[in-house]
Write an enzyme that holds these catalytic residues in place. Structure first.
Site, mmCIF file in Angstrom:
data_model
loop_
_atom_site.group_PDB
_atom_site.id
_atom_site.type_symbol
_atom_site.label_atom_id
_atom_site.label_comp_id
_atom_site.label_asym_id
_atom_site.label_seq_id
_atom_site.Cartn_x
_atom_site.Cartn_y
_atom_site.Cartn_z
ATOM 1 N N ASP A 48 -30.457 -66.731 38.901
ATOM 2 C CA ASP A 48 -30.968 -67.068 37.803
ATOM 3 C C ASP A 48 -31.899 -68.084 38.245
ATOM 4 O O ASP A 48 -33.283 -67.902 38.317
ATOM 5 C CB ASP A 48 -29.845 -67.838 36.961
ATOM 6 N N GLU B 52 -23.176 -65.597 38.740
ATOM 7 C CA GLU B 52 -24.351 -66.157 38.487
ATOM 8 C C GLU B 52 -24.515 -67.557 39.214
ATOM 9 O O GLU B 52 -23.931 -68.375 39.097
ATOM 10 C CB GLU B 52 -24.821 -66.295 37.090
ATOM 11 N N ARG C 157 -31.131 -69.523 26.528
ATOM 12 C CA ARG C 157 -30.934 -70.747 27.018
ATOM 13 C C ARG C 157 -30.016 -71.691 26.287
ATOM 14 O O ARG C 157 -29.813 -71.360 25.186
ATOM 15 C CB ARG C 157 -32.535 -71.385 27.119
ATOM 16 N N SER C 158 -29.680 -72.750 26.850
ATOM 17 C CA SER C 158 -28.580 -73.568 26.275
ATOM 18 C C SER C 158 -29.399 -74.483 25.075
ATOM 19 O O SER C 158 -28.385 -74.522 24.067
ATOM 20 C CB SER C 158 -28.078 -74.792 27.546
ATOM 21 N N GLU D 28 -23.314 -74.271 24.464
ATOM 22 C CA GLU D 28 -23.320 -72.860 23.877
ATOM 23 C C GLU D 28 -22.150 -72.201 23.340
ATOM 24 O O GLU D 28 -22.087 -71.072 23.229
ATOM 25 C CB GLU D 28 -23.839 -72.140 25.424
ATOM 26 N N GLN E 33 -20.414 -74.201 35.307
ATOM 27 C CA GLN E 33 -21.001 -74.346 34.151
ATOM 28 C C GLN E 33 -20.441 -73.544 33.097
ATOM 29 O O GLN E 33 -20.442 -73.773 31.837
ATOM 30 C CB GLN E 33 -22.477 -73.981 34.157
ATOM 31 N N LYS F 76 -34.904 -64.465 31.425
ATOM 32 C CA LYS F 76 -34.971 -65.537 30.698
ATOM 33 C C LYS F 76 -36.275 -65.781 30.124
ATOM 34 O O LYS F 76 -37.254 -65.991 31.520
ATOM 35 C CB LYS F 76 -34.441 -67.065 31.178
#
Length: 427
Positions: free
Chosen positions: A312, A285, A366-367, A205, A163, A337
């Protein structure tokens, strides 16, 4: 003076054009705190619940009017007249009012909006910046940014399974210098991708989303951009990855569709260890899926002494899940988060538990973001030393970087950039 006299919720849009919740909290002395709630694309199964309306005739079911109604109704009724300084009591009142283990009745998006807006209103009442109000006089450490410069997975429409590919300017003398370094590498990478015939569209992002066949191909572009921008990989700049492995973990295997191969948990751990050996990767992550505890133990045993292994989806900013990781020895870091857990109090508790156990903590966006820059202040308030808030494009990402620049300037000679010390346990 700091009694809550009004709470106003509204539906606004996030960076993906989806509705989210924004909350204003008004105090007796006229102080106002405002907070907007972010939203994730690759969400962990164990996260607090984001309440959506489900009405397909409106925003394709993604409206948040139910959450807004909870803010303006039940939450205001319960909190009106309470002292905004009593953050723990306010957050506990909301948790008890919701009455579910995952904030699914009122919605974590409603509860978090109120929680953060309360803190910001109280800070405003005392004429203090949020980082100082939350963190006290010891809050002076500017975090190392994890800058997401190549996007894949759920954050982009390209074949890359991982990602995020990120750079960490650990060798900079200040946050402002780190930001300059990241910007120069970002723009150099754009030129390198163009030269090689790749598109330079950006993902959710702000990172580039080229059609590359593998993680190695993406890492090679990152390495080339670091060098061409005049920096030394492994010294000035380190690399961080977020495979978000839960997204491609199917029937006990990690399925790399673009590469046409599948790996078991032990093989996945060895693959990531091989990448760490070949590239200056200092942080990974969600290298393993959220419920693949066997895999997490394997990778921690394999490279936990030389690489930050961030949970995460694994931990979802939840102290109960983090405590299990600490007790059983898997991962060595937690991603923080605020909307995964839903209140400021619980967020701070997760950071505190991590630090006490010798785990690192990384403050994260966050995205689906907004122009709200609260997490920049929280990164400084908690002295966590690392922040993950996207690329050097898109105003929803740069809003956080710009707030950190302001904080650094405000702190003046007191400001301390975390640099390599943020990762001193590794490498």
């Amino acid at each position: 003076m700091t009694a809550i006299v009004d709470i106003i919720g509204r539906e606004i849009l996030d960076s993906r054009g989806n509705p989210t919740v924004e909350v204003d909290v008004v105090l007796e002395d006229g102080s106002v705190g405002r907070a907007a709630v972010p939203s994730g694309a690759s969400t962990g199964a164990h996260e607090a619940v984001e309440l959506r309306d489900g009405d397909k005739a409106r925003y394709l079911g993604k409206g948040v009017l139910k959450a807004v109604e909870a803010v303006n109704g039940e939450l205001f009724d319960a909190l009106g007249g309470m002292d905004a300084e009593q953050q723990v009591q306010i957050d506990q009142t909301m948790i008890e009012l919701d009455g579910t283990p995952n904030k699914g009745r009122l919605g974590a998006n409603a509860i978090l909006g109120v929680s953060l807006a309360v803190a910001k209103a109280a800070a405003s009442s005392y004429d203090l910046p949020l980082y100082r109000y939350v963190g006290g006089t010891s809050a002076r450490t500017l975090p190392v940014p994890m800058m997401n410069i190549i996007n894949g997975g759920a954050h982009a429409d390209n074949p890359i399974d991982f990602q995020e590919f990120m750079i960490m300017p650990v060798g900079a003398a200040s946050f402002s210098e780190a930001l300059r370094c990241g910007s120069e590498i970002f723009h150099t990478l754009k030129g390198e991708l163009k030269k090689a015939g790749h598109n330079t569209n950006v993902g959710d992002e702000g990172g580039f989303a080229p059609n590359l066949p593998s993680a190695d191909a993406a890492l090679d572009f990152v390495m080339a951009a670091i060098g061409k921008a005049g920096y030394k990989a492994g010294e000035d700049v380190m690399i961080a990855l977020d495979p978000a492995s839960t997204e491609f973990f199917k029937n006990g295997k990690y399925v790399y569709e673009a590469e046409g191969r599948s790996l078991g948990p032990q093989e996945q751990a060895k693959y990531l260890a091989d990448l760490v050996a070949r590239y200056p990767i200092v942080s990974i992550e969600d290298g393993m899926a959220e419920d693949d505890i066997e895999g997490w133990k394997a990778i921690t045993d394999l490279i936990g002494d030389k690489c930050q292994l961030v949970g995460d989806d694994l931990f979802v900013t939840n102290v109960t899940r983090l405590a299990d990781g600490i007790k059983n020895g898997y991962a060595n870091s937690i991603l923080i988060k605020v909307n995964q857990i839903g209140t400021l109090t619980e967020t701070l508790a997760a950071v505190e538990m991590a630090h006490k156990a010798g785990y690192t903590a990384v403050m994260s966006h966050r995205s689906g973001e907004t122009e709200d820059s609260t997490i920049a202040d929280l990164a400084v308030a908690t002295n966590c030393g690392q922040i993950k808030t996207g690329s050097l494009a898109r105003a929803d990402r740069t809003a956080k970087y710009n707030q950190l620049l302001r904080i650094e300037q405000e702190l003046g000679a007191q400001a301390h950039y975390a640099g390599k010390a943020a990762l001193k346990a590794f490498r």
